[in-house]
Design a protein around this motif. Sequence first.
Motif, PDB file in Angstrom:
ATOM      1  N   ALA A 135      55.076  59.399 -34.916  1.00 55.67           N
ATOM      2  CA  ALA A 135      55.776  59.054 -33.784  1.00 55.67           C
ATOM      3  C   ALA A 135      57.665  59.052 -33.651  1.00 55.67           C
ATOM      4  CB  ALA A 135      55.760  57.385 -32.873  1.00 55.67           C
ATOM      5  N   LEU A 136      58.130  59.270 -34.422  1.00 60.65           N
ATOM      6  CA  LEU A 136      59.405  59.072 -34.839  1.00 60.65           C
ATOM      7  C   LEU A 136      59.279  60.605 -34.588  1.00 60.65           C
ATOM      8  CD1 LEU A 136      62.764  58.044 -34.469  1.00 60.65           C
ATOM      9  CD2 LEU A 136      61.942  57.634 -37.498  1.00 60.65           C
ATOM     10  N   GLN A 137      58.856  61.323 -35.684  1.00 59.75           N
ATOM     11  CA  GLN A 137      58.757  62.594 -35.808  1.00 59.75           C
ATOM     12  C   GLN A 137      58.827  63.339 -34.395  1.00 59.75           C
ATOM     13  OE1 GLN A 137      60.266  64.635 -38.680  1.00 59.75           O
ATOM     14  NE2 GLN A 137      60.534  65.887 -37.191  1.00 59.75           N
ATOM     15  N   LEU A 138      57.334  63.475 -33.911  1.00 60.37           N
ATOM     16  CA  LEU A 138      57.513  63.797 -32.287  1.00 60.37           C
ATOM     17  C   LEU A 138      58.480  63.315 -31.060  1.00 60.37           C
ATOM     18  CD1 LEU A 138      53.871  62.647 -31.351  1.00 60.37           C
ATOM     19  CD2 LEU A 138      54.765  65.363 -31.721  1.00 60.37           C
ATOM     20  N   MET A 139      59.298  62.333 -31.410  1.00 59.85           N
ATOM     21  CA  MET A 139      60.266  62.008 -30.908  1.00 59.85           C
ATOM     22  C   MET A 139      61.519  62.771 -30.951  1.00 59.85           C
ATOM     23  SD  MET A 139      62.314  58.267 -30.417  1.00 59.85           S
ATOM     24  CE  MET A 139      63.428  58.436 -31.750  1.00 59.85           C
ATOM     25  N   LEU A 140      62.042  62.630 -31.628  1.00 62.15           N
ATOM     26  CA  LEU A 140      63.155  63.716 -32.413  1.00 62.15           C
ATOM     27  C   LEU A 140      62.880  65.326 -32.248  1.00 62.15           C
ATOM     28  CD1 LEU A 140      63.853  62.176 -36.121  1.00 62.15           C
ATOM     29  CD2 LEU A 140      65.295  62.276 -34.100  1.00 62.15           C
ATOM     30  N   ASP A 141      61.594  65.882 -32.210  1.00 63.35           N
ATOM     31  CA  ASP A 141      61.019  67.588 -31.660  1.00 63.35           C
ATOM     32  C   ASP A 141      61.182  67.234 -30.581  1.00 63.35           C
ATOM     33  OD1 ASP A 141      61.405  68.156 -34.462  1.00 63.35           O
ATOM     34  OD2 ASP A 141      59.195  67.722 -34.991  1.00 63.35           O
ATOM     35  N   LEU A 142      60.658  66.437 -29.726  1.00 63.73           N
ATOM     36  CA  LEU A 142      60.695  66.816 -28.304  1.00 63.73           C
ATOM     37  C   LEU A 142      61.359  66.874 -27.547  1.00 63.73           C
ATOM     38  CD1 LEU A 142      56.252  65.405 -28.473  1.00 63.73           C
ATOM     39  CD2 LEU A 142      57.813  68.556 -28.758  1.00 63.73           C
ATOM     40  N   GLY A 143      62.608  65.328 -27.981  1.00 67.56           N
ATOM     41  CA  GLY A 143      63.609  64.108 -27.177  1.00 67.56           C
ATOM     42  C   GLY A 143      64.218  65.653 -26.148  1.00 67.56           C
TER      43      GLY A 143
ATOM     44  N   GLU B  62      65.643  59.757 -20.273  1.00 71.02           N
ATOM     45  CA  GLU B  62      65.401  60.325 -19.273  1.00 71.02           C
ATOM     46  C   GLU B  62      64.104  59.871 -18.812  1.00 71.02           C
ATOM     47  OE1 GLU B  62      67.302  58.993 -16.461  1.00 71.02           O
ATOM     48  OE2 GLU B  62      68.744  58.611 -18.257  1.00 71.02           O
ATOM     49  N   SER B  63      62.850  60.353 -20.091  1.00 72.67           N
ATOM     50  CA  SER B  63      62.125  61.153 -20.594  1.00 72.67           C
ATOM     51  C   SER B  63      60.949  60.003 -20.522  1.00 72.67           C
ATOM     52  CB  SER B  63      60.921  61.696 -21.413  1.00 72.67           C
ATOM     53  OG  SER B  63      59.550  62.243 -21.151  1.00 72.67           O
ATOM     54  N   GLY B  64      60.224  59.220 -19.584  1.00 76.39           N
ATOM     55  CA  GLY B  64      58.590  58.555 -20.198  1.00 76.39           C
ATOM     56  C   GLY B  64      58.455  58.523 -21.295  1.00 76.39           C
TER      57      GLY B  64
END
Length: 518
Positions: free
Chosen positions: A227-235, A242-244
């Motif tokens: 989850a953390l890696q996806l957040m960093l990659d997609l942020g 600003e994204s849910g």
Amino acid sequence: MSSVDSAAAAAPSAQPKYLSGGALWGAAMLLAASNFLAILDMTIANVSVPNISGGLGASSSQGTWIITSYAVAEAITVPLTGWLAGRFGAVRTFVTAIIGFAVCSFLCGLAPSLGVLVFFRVLQGICGGPLMPLSQTLMMTIFPPDKRGAAMGLWGVTTLVAPIAGPVLGGTLCDNFGWPSIFWVNVPIALIVAPVVWRALKAYETPVRKARVDGVGLGLLVLWVGALQLMLDLGKEHDWFESGMIVVLGLVALVGFAAFLIWELTEAEPVVNLRVFRHPGFATATVILSLVYGAFFATNVLTPLWLQTNMGYTATWAGYVTGMFGVLAVVSAPIASQLAGRGDPRRLIFLGVSWLTLITFARSFATDDMTYWQIAHWLLLAGAGMPMFFMPINLVALGSVDPEETASAAGLFNFIRTISGAFATSLVTTLWENGAQRNHAELSGVLNGAQSTMDSLTAGGQSAGQALATLNQMVQTQAVTIATNQVFLGCAIVFGIAAAGIWLTPRPRTGVDASAAH
């Protein structure tokens, strides 16, 4: 996290004779080659990101998912290695992993889209994770005690050379044979290693036992790290919080991490032995490792991106620049290895990281008209400092834990190192692109002589639209260069903090066996 000691503990009940002569060193070379491939694939794509991104219709920041997906998957798999070796046998697990690595490498080269490529890179990382600890464990098994030092020397050389060779090999293959070749190069080597190792080492197979695995802990580890890696990659592309979706990923990472801590600290046989953090020396050394390796990996990823997108370098020449780091690293490694065991290793760490601080600070004054050598000589000089950090930091960390915790601490140390590189890659590419956009806007507002430049361009035969595009490209080139320098300056500050922080660790005990710290 006892990947190495669990695998080593599953030793054959009736140990056959040690291999000797050509058979011994032949098997050792193949085991070292498998370790080389697993580590090589952490950096071989670094210089190929722009080519892959362009070929698959993705941005450069999205292209870095190719790097982070492999690193995260490989890191998460390491804790399972001991359980897999005990459940299915060390040799059988190793051979299965190398075959899976070959198949996934082949499929990576066939990927029609970035999403498919990232999926296969995850699978490739899952198969690559066990190769590092098991290649080391099997080497220790087949070598007699008096020759194990030489065996670990060979294994250590591949560990050092592989990340250096990755950008050079990746750039050359990418420019001459296309980006799929950086993955396909693994296939013939892996398919040679698998059957030969099986025939040579099946007599050394470890006994199979029904071993319990901490499934809940592993699941929570995958959850919060993923989850953390996806957040960093997609942020960046989703405008961060600003994204849910990004908010949800952040909450999942936070809650998952909290649950992971609680579970692992109360579980009798945890997948990650967090209790070693009760030792102040290990805890501090881990923080310093995260800072130094994160900054190091960030500069290594950013350099080829900058060279190819802004300086007109091909993947091959970007690889040559990045590969300069390895020249003095190979020379200084045996010196650092000797010095690390003499006196206080913290002094050597301070010297090495301080050197990286100075070099990285000097790199923060780059310009867009620098020659190849003006760029490459800084990486050449930086290479002398890294072995002064990597080798003694293991002694500091492992010398701070109880002897029976050494292998578990080494596995955890390796996991944190790999994860730090993946997280830093995502963070630095976002900072770099955001910085370039901000700098472009600021430079556009303070341009001097813009009209005269436009007039000169139109007088040279360009249309007004072409002249404006040329001027905009000139501004963008400067904006990206400034953003690159800002990131290098930030990394220099991180190195400086780490250099000062090493003195917060207590002096480690002597006589530590750091061979498990892969």
